[in-house]
Design a protein around this motif. Structure first.
Motif, mmCIF file in Angstrom:
data_model
loop_
_atom_site.group_PDB
_atom_site.id
_atom_site.type_symbol
_atom_site.label_atom_id
_atom_site.label_comp_id
_atom_site.label_asym_id
_atom_site.label_seq_id
_atom_site.Cartn_x
_atom_site.Cartn_y
_atom_site.Cartn_z
ATOM 1 N N ASP A 160 25.007 44.907 19.401
ATOM 2 C CA ASP A 160 25.210 43.673 18.398
ATOM 3 C C ASP A 160 26.928 43.117 18.525
ATOM 4 N N THR A 161 27.583 43.954 19.329
ATOM 5 C CA THR A 161 29.016 43.575 19.485
ATOM 6 C C THR A 161 29.141 43.061 20.839
ATOM 7 N N PHE A 359 26.077 60.041 26.740
ATOM 8 C CA PHE A 359 26.606 58.789 26.023
ATOM 9 C C PHE A 359 25.205 58.253 25.386
ATOM 10 N N ARG A 360 24.929 58.114 24.343
ATOM 11 C CA ARG A 360 23.651 57.312 23.667
ATOM 12 C C ARG A 360 23.817 56.600 22.693
ATOM 13 N N PRO A 361 23.149 55.373 22.752
ATOM 14 C CA PRO A 361 22.335 54.897 23.811
ATOM 15 C C PRO A 361 22.879 54.756 25.424
ATOM 16 N N ALA A 362 22.225 55.079 26.179
ATOM 17 C CA ALA A 362 22.830 55.051 27.606
ATOM 18 C C ALA A 362 23.018 53.853 28.084
ATOM 19 N N ILE A 363 23.521 52.829 27.654
ATOM 20 C CA ILE A 363 23.781 51.566 28.069
ATOM 21 C C ILE A 363 24.736 51.276 28.987
ATOM 22 N N ASP A 364 24.657 50.740 30.390
ATOM 23 C CA ASP A 364 25.849 50.651 31.069
ATOM 24 C C ASP A 364 26.377 48.930 30.851
ATOM 25 N N ILE A 365 27.412 49.009 30.318
ATOM 26 C CA ILE A 365 27.881 47.705 29.809
ATOM 27 C C ILE A 365 28.297 46.871 31.049
ATOM 28 N N ALA A 376 25.233 32.626 19.471
ATOM 29 C CA ALA A 376 24.811 32.915 18.236
ATOM 30 C C ALA A 376 25.459 33.959 17.412
ATOM 31 N N GLN A 377 26.442 34.605 17.731
ATOM 32 C CA GLN A 377 27.267 35.499 17.144
ATOM 33 C C GLN A 377 27.914 34.793 15.890
ATOM 34 N N HIS A 378 28.227 35.567 14.947
ATOM 35 C CA HIS A 378 28.960 35.120 13.776
ATOM 36 C C HIS A 378 30.610 34.942 14.227
ATOM 37 N N ALA A 379 31.137 33.912 13.478
ATOM 38 C CA ALA A 379 32.508 33.563 14.319
ATOM 39 C C ALA A 379 33.366 35.013 13.958
ATOM 40 N N SER A 380 33.249 35.773 12.836
ATOM 41 C CA SER A 380 34.130 36.861 12.745
ATOM 42 C C SER A 380 33.597 38.068 13.817
ATOM 43 N N ILE A 381 32.582 38.091 14.026
ATOM 44 C CA ILE A 381 32.056 39.086 15.042
ATOM 45 C C ILE A 381 32.553 38.659 16.397
ATOM 46 N N LYS A 382 32.413 37.354 16.783
ATOM 47 C CA LYS A 382 32.770 37.069 17.950
ATOM 48 C C LYS A 382 34.344 36.944 18.415
ATOM 49 N N GLN A 383 35.213 36.685 17.233
ATOM 50 C CA GLN A 383 36.479 36.912 17.375
ATOM 51 C C GLN A 383 36.884 38.403 17.366
ATOM 52 N N GLU A 384 36.302 39.127 16.817
ATOM 53 C CA GLU A 384 36.793 40.667 16.870
ATOM 54 C C GLU A 384 36.286 41.289 18.353
ATOM 55 N N LYS A 389 34.738 44.038 25.570
ATOM 56 C CA LYS A 389 33.896 44.312 26.886
ATOM 57 C C LYS A 389 34.831 44.399 27.924
ATOM 58 N N LEU A 390 35.608 43.621 28.295
ATOM 59 C CA LEU A 390 36.632 43.677 29.489
ATOM 60 C C LEU A 390 37.445 44.522 29.358
ATOM 61 N N ASP A 391 38.067 44.946 28.216
ATOM 62 C CA ASP A 391 39.115 45.954 27.962
ATOM 63 C C ASP A 391 38.384 47.283 28.047
ATOM 64 N N TYR A 392 37.321 47.571 27.644
ATOM 65 C CA TYR A 392 36.129 48.925 27.892
ATOM 66 C C TYR A 392 36.068 49.161 29.477
ATOM 67 N N LEU A 393 35.640 48.026 30.072
ATOM 68 C CA LEU A 393 35.556 48.173 31.534
ATOM 69 C C LEU A 393 36.633 48.673 32.278
ATOM 70 N N GLN A 394 37.761 47.827 31.814
ATOM 71 C CA GLN A 394 39.055 48.444 32.503
ATOM 72 C C GLN A 394 39.545 49.802 32.366
ATOM 73 N N PHE A 395 39.106 50.150 31.050
ATOM 74 C CA PHE A 395 39.494 51.764 30.560
ATOM 75 C C PHE A 395 38.509 52.638 31.520
ATOM 76 N N LEU A 396 37.226 52.385 31.810
ATOM 77 C CA LEU A 396 36.355 53.062 32.754
ATOM 78 C C LEU A 396 36.865 53.120 34.187
ATOM 79 N N GLU A 397 37.725 52.138 34.558
ATOM 80 C CA GLU A 397 38.366 52.149 35.879
ATOM 81 C C GLU A 397 39.476 52.886 35.798
#
Length: 500
Positions: A160-161, A359-365, A376-384, A389-397
Motif C-alpha cells: 500500500d505504501t 522477511f515476510r512478506p518476502a517482497i523484493d522491492i 491512485a494513491q491518496h495525496a497524504s499517503i503519496k506525500q509520505e 522506496k528509493l531511500d530503502y533501496l539505498q539502505f540495502l546497498e
C-alpha cells in the motif's frame, strides 16, 4: 400457493405455452446438422460432420456430454470436453447448441462455490440468477475506459505504501512456489471487507485440500459473503481448467458493468498455460517456445485486457486483476512470466532469499513495480511515501559495506539505522491486514524521525501501540498533516516527554 394448486395449474400453463407456440409458428424449411464422434480421449473429442461449426461453438452429445469447438480441420472438428459421461463412445451423435457458452452472473453468486460452467460445488442449489454472461467477451474499448484514480488497499504495508495498486489495475504476483503468493491474494480479499468491493477467486488446477483450505479461510474471516469462488481442481477436465479464468472474469465483468468495484484473483496462470499447452498438443497444433502454442500470449492478453476502470457515463465500475504466476528458481525471464509482465501494469516479486531470511512478506522491492498505482494513491499517503522506496533501496546497498567492516560516516550510519527500523516496520504476518490510517501514522512517525533511536527489536511493540491509538482517534486521511503529525508525536511520547 400449496402443492394441489400448483398441480392444478400445470395443464393450464402447458396449454398456454402450446397456444403461444402455435401463434408464433411460421412454416419454413428447417435444416439441422448432425455429426458423429470419431474418437475421444484425454479430454479431447474428434467429430466429423457439422460443416457450419465455428470456434467456441458448443457441442451437445447424445449421451448428455458437452464440448466446445477448439480446432477446425478440413475433415474433423477438434473439441475440448466440458462434461463427459461414461457412455461417451465413438459413433455418438453430435449436434450444435443454439446458445453460446455462458455462465449465470449476478448477486446470487455471492458466497457461492461453483465450477466454470456455473454448477454448484458447495452443496447448495443451482444459482438463482436471471442473468447470463458469455465467457468470451471483447475487452472494453479505449473510449469506454477511465484513468485509474481510486486506490485498492490490500492491508499489506509494503504494498500500500511502496507498490500501490489502484482499482482497474492489473498487478502480477510472481515468485517461486511456497513464498506466499496466494497468501498475499487472500490477504487482499480479506481486506476488502467493508470496502464495497466484490471479489472473485479463481482456483485453477489446485489440489482439493488447497481448495478446501482456501474456502474455509475465506469463510472464517467473513470474506466469503462478498466473494465468489470458481474452482476447476486438478482432477477436473482440462477444458474446465482452461475456461476457469474466463468464467471468473465474466462474473466480475457483469458487476463492473453495473457500477461495482470488483477484484478477481487468478490462482494461477502458470497452471492455466500448462493446461492450454496440453490441449494444444493433443489437438496437434504446432508447438513453439517451450512447447507452448504460438497464441498463448493472446489468450492471456484477451483475458487480462478485460480488467479496467470504466468511465462515469458507463457506471464508473472497475475490475482489478491480480494474476498469479510461478517462477522456477527465481527465473523471472522465463517465457510465461515475461509474457504476463508485458501484459500487466506492474508486478510484485517474491524472493526466496528474503523468505529464508525471515522477511515476510518476502517482497523484493527492487524488482517490484507499480506503473500506475501511484496515481491512485491518496495525496497524504503519496506525500509520505515519497522517496521512501528509493531511500530503502539505498539502505540495502549501504548495508553491504557493513559486512566487510568498512568504516562509515556518521550520516551513513544514521541511514543504516533508519533503514533497519524501516525493514522491521515492513514485516507483517499473513492474515493480519492493517488499516490505511495506521499506515499513514507509521509513515509520519518514521519520516519525522520519531523512530530513529528505536532498536529494531522494539519496533513491533511500538507499532502495536500506534495501531491501537490510531483506531481510537477516529482520524481520517483527509485530516491535515499538521494534525496527524501532532497526534502521532503525542502518542509516542514516553513518561519523560521524549520519543521512544
Amino acid at each position: 400457493m400449496n402443492g394441489d394448486d400448483a398441480a392444478a395449474r400445470r395443464p393450464a400453463n402447458l396449454l398456454t405455452r402450446q397456444q403461444d407456440w402455435l401463434e408464433h409458428y411460421r412454416p419454413q424449411v428447417r435444416i439441422t446438422e448432425q455429426g458423429r464422434l470419431v474418437s475421444v480421449g484425454d479430454g479431447i473429442a474428434w467429430v466429423s460432420g457439422l460443416p457450419t461449426a465455428a470456434i467456441d461453438d458448443v457441442l451437445l452429445f447424445a449421451d448428455g456430454s458437452r464440448g466446445l469447438v477448439f480446432d477446425l480441420n478440413q475433415e474433423l472438428i477438434g473439441a475440448i470436453l466440458l462434461q463427459a459421461t461414461d457412455a461417451l463412445t465413438a459413433g455418438t451423435r453430435v449436434h450444435l447448441s443454439p446458445t453460446p457458452l455462458s455462465i449465470p452472473v449476478g448477486d446470487a453468486l455471492l458466497g457461492r462455490v461453483i465450477d466454470p460452467l456455473g454448477n454448484p460445488l458447495d452443496g447448495e442449489g443451482f444459482p438463482d440468477s436471471s442473468r447470463w454472461q458469455r465467457l468470451e467477451h471483447r475487452s472494453p474499448a479505449i473510449v469506454e475506459r477511465d484513468f485509474v484514480h481510486r486506490p485498492l488497499y490490500t492491508g499489506i504495508k509494503v504494498i500500500d505504501t511502496l507498490i500501490p495498486v489502484g482499482h482497474g489495475q492489473r498487478q502480477l504476483l510472481i515468485g517461486d512456489e511456497g513464498l506466499g503468493r496466494s497468501a498475499l491474494a487472500l490477504d487482499t480479499v480479506i481486506n476488502q471487507r467493508g470496502q464495497q468491493t466484490l471479489c472473485v477467486y479463481v482456483l485453477i488446477g489446485q489440489k482439493r485440500s488447497t481448495v478446501v483450505d482456501t474456502i474455509n479461510l475465506l469463510r472464517d474471516h467473513g470474506a466469503l459473503e462478498y466473494t465468489t469462488v470458481v474452482v476447476a481442481e486438478a482432477s477436473a477436465l482440462p477444458g474446465l481448467q482452461h475456461l476457469a479464468p474466463f468464467a471468473g472474469c465474466a462474473i466480475a465483468e457483469c458487476w463492473m458493468r453495473t457500477g461495482h468495484h470488483t477484484l478477481v484473483i487468478y490462482d494461477d496462470l502458470s497452471t492455466h498455460a500448462k493446461t492450454y499447452r496440453e490441449l494444444s498438443l493433443l489437438l496437434r497444433r504446432p508447438p513453439g517456445r517451450e512447447a507452448y502454442p504460438g497464441d498463448i500470449f493472446s489468450v492471456h492478453a484477451r483475458l487480462l485486457e478485460r480488467a479496467t476502470c470504466l468511465e462515469p457515463a458507463l457506471g464508473g465500475g472497475s475490475m482489478t486483476a491480480l494474476p498469479i504466476v510461478e517462477t522456477r528458481l527465481g527465473e523471472i525471464a522465463a517465457y510465461i512470466p515475461t509474457n504476463l509482465i508485458s501484459i500487466t501494469d506492474g508486478q510484485i516479486y517474491l524472493d526466496a532469499e528474503l523468505f529464508a531470511g525471515g522477511f515476510r512478506p518476502a517482497i523484493d522491492i527492487g524488482k517490484s513495480v507499480s506503473r500506475i498505482g501511484g496515481r491512485a494513491q491518496h495525496a497524504s499517503i503519496k506525500q509520505e511515501a515519497g522517496r521512501m522506496k528509493l531511500d530503502y533501496l539505498q539502505f540495502l546497498e549501504l548495508e553491504l559495506f557493513t559486512r566487510f567492516g568498512a568504516r562509515l560516516e556518521a550520516s551513513m550510519e544514521k541511514s543504516i539505522r533508519r533503514g533497519r527500523v524501516l525493514r522491521e516496520i515492513l514485516k507483517q504476518e499473513r492474515l493480519s491486514p492493517v488499516s490505511i490510517e495506521f499506515q499513514l501514522a507509521w509513515m509520519l512517525a518514521f519520516n519525522d524521525g520519531l523512530l530513529d533511536d528505536l532498536p529494531p527489536a522494539g519496533v513491533a511493540s511500538i507499532l502495536q501501540q500506534l495501531e491501537r491509538r490510531t483506531a481510537e482517534s477516529g482520524l481520517t486521511l483527509d485530516d491535515g498533516r499538521e494534525r496527524w503529525s501532532s497526534a502521532v508525536g503525542s502518542w509516542l511520547k514516553t513518561e519523560d516527554g521524549t520519543a521512544p
